[in-house]
Design an enzyme around this catalytic site. Sequence first.
Site, PDB file in Angstrom:
ATOM      1  N   TYR A  44       0.856  -1.188   0.000  1.00 21.15           N
ATOM      2  CA  TYR A  44       0.000   0.000   0.000  1.00 21.15           C
ATOM      3  C   TYR A  44       0.890   1.236   0.000  1.00 21.15           C
ATOM      4  O   TYR A  44       1.874   1.297   0.745  1.00 21.15           O
ATOM      5  CB  TYR A  44      -0.872  -0.002   1.261  1.00 21.15           C
ATOM      6  N   ASP A  72       9.053   2.634   0.017  1.00 22.34           N
ATOM      7  CA  ASP A  72       8.012   3.283   0.799  1.00 22.34           C
ATOM      8  C   ASP A  72       8.226   2.879   2.247  1.00 22.34           C
ATOM      9  O   ASP A  72       7.862   1.775   2.662  1.00 22.34           O
ATOM     10  CB  ASP A  72       6.627   2.866   0.296  1.00 22.34           C
ATOM     11  N   LYS A 111       4.031   8.871   8.994  1.00 21.70           N
ATOM     12  CA  LYS A 111       3.796   8.243  10.302  1.00 21.70           C
ATOM     13  C   LYS A 111       4.773   8.709  11.393  1.00 21.70           C
ATOM     14  O   LYS A 111       4.639   9.825  11.866  1.00 21.70           O
ATOM     15  CB  LYS A 111       3.726   6.729  10.127  1.00 21.70           C
TER      16      LYS A 111
HETATM   17  C1  LIG Z   1       0.144   4.588   5.866  1.00 24.83           C
HETATM   18  C2  LIG Z   1       0.919   4.334   4.642  1.00 24.83           C
HETATM   19  C3  LIG Z   1       0.859   5.201   3.538  1.00 24.83           C
HETATM   20  C4  LIG Z   1      -0.090   6.356   3.460  1.00 24.83           C
HETATM   21  O1  LIG Z   1       0.161   7.339   4.407  1.00 24.83           O
HETATM   22  P1  LIG Z   1      -1.035   8.352   4.796  1.00 24.83           P
HETATM   23  O2  LIG Z   1      -0.386   9.294   5.744  1.00 24.83           O
HETATM   24  O3  LIG Z   1      -2.093   7.484   5.411  1.00 24.83           O
HETATM   25  O4  LIG Z   1      -1.488   8.991   3.554  1.00 24.83           O
HETATM   26  C5  LIG Z   1       1.694   4.962   2.465  1.00 24.83           C
HETATM   27  N1  LIG Z   1       2.532   3.917   2.478  1.00 24.83           N
HETATM   28  C6  LIG Z   1       2.623   3.062   3.505  1.00 24.83           C
HETATM   29  C7  LIG Z   1       3.608   1.935   3.459  1.00 24.83           C
HETATM   30  C8  LIG Z   1       1.803   3.229   4.617  1.00 24.83           C
HETATM   31  O5  LIG Z   1       1.864   2.340   5.616  1.00 24.83           O
END
Ligand SMILES: *Cc1c(COP(=O)(O)O)cnc(C)c1O
Length: 433
Positions: free
Chosen positions: A144, A239, A267
């Site tokens: 994701y 990511d 995060k």
């Molecule tokens: C949470 C998450 C996102 C998205 O971040 P948001 O602040 O919710 O837009 C993207 N990549 C990864 C791996 C994530 O865990």
Amino acid sequence: MTIERSIAAFARARNVIAGGVNSSVRAFKAVGGSPIFMKSGTGATICDVDGHAYIDYVLSWGPLLLGHAHPAVTKAVTAAVARGSTFGAPTEAESELAELISSMMPGIERLRFTSSGTEAAMSAVRLARGYTRREKIVKFAGCYHGAADAFLIAAGSSALTLGVPSSPGVPRGTAADTIVVPYNDADAVDATFAANAGAVAAVIVEPYAGNMGLVLPKPGFLERVRAACERARAVLIFDEVMTGFRVARGGAQERLGVRPDLTVLGKVIGGGLPVGAFGGRREIMEYLSPDGPVFHAGTLSGNPLAMAAGIATLKVVREDSALFDRLEVMTGLLTEGLSEVMRKHGAPHRTARAGSMFGLFFTREPVVDLASAMTSDTALYAKYFHAMLERGVLLAPSQYEAAFVSTAHTTRDVERTLAAADEALAAIATAAP
Ligand SMILES: *Cc1c(COP(=O)(O)O)cnc(C)c1O
């Protein structure tokens, strides 16, 4: 357990907020029942509007490395808000947080802040496309990267849970430029490059996949993806929104010793406030406006309150050299304890952990990708989730999420969690038809 106030709050929300929530997975669709509305949190504990307290393993889906309302973070944000909440002009706090990140994360020479991980991932892909002058991107099924169009192609996280692998509203043209391959399948990456010679701008990957439950990379997988990108002169994007300052001080790239060209963050670097960032090699980052031609902007990017929370959090990380060792020990105790409880009750299970992230699947199959993750018994997970909730332990309301430990969790919390799991499985077995 009565959750009257939560039920009333959800009814009220549904009258004015689409679906009653502002992020789909919060609605408890994957586990059934009514979502619990929260009121406060301190340390490892979160409290709901009906007065129940839970040991929190969701931690706002990852950001709260130091737990809820950490005194240093609270103090920093309070002081920042008193100075003014936003200026729309550069502040020195942005450089301070950028320096902290860059000093601890190997792959970041330059970076840019955003207000969410979604925005950061979307911007990193635009930059990679602008830099390479190519259009296709490669992603892995079950990974994701936020809610932008280019990633909602067989996406994981709540899109997976809701059974909407590709959302209506995502144009076919966008989908055509995103190639999805199985996680941990380096042969598929090589084959994709061969079939799309000169067309792939970037490969984006969660180095530890945390949005289909926790799935670890096989030894050599990321090294091979790195080499394939090198050969094809495509940009490798890690990511690390979830894994950054979560699996190690320098993120997965430090732990695994694989260096991406660009890194996406979010995060933990916001300490519980809305922040994202993308950064990496200087020559690529210089392609961003105003130095370069690729557009990027944001009214609240680098927001002073968010910077203050991030700085306070990362200073704790920088100054406590044993922090990740302690987290690793705590997460190990918990994961191994849970395995033991599952074995005792004959529950099919697979666990995984990395740093302060862990995952539990109710399956006998080794979990290496989305297909094997989906062999998990989600009905059993739903029962387990509710049985744990009733016993004061908050887990993610979906099988396909990672769980988190904070520096505020204690061995006493772990013991209570394991006792709750033991009782929960006994209760589930008794209730089974
Ligand atoms: C949470 C998450 C996102 C998205 O971040 P948001 O602040 O919710 O837009 C993207 N990549 C990864 C791996 C994530 O865990």
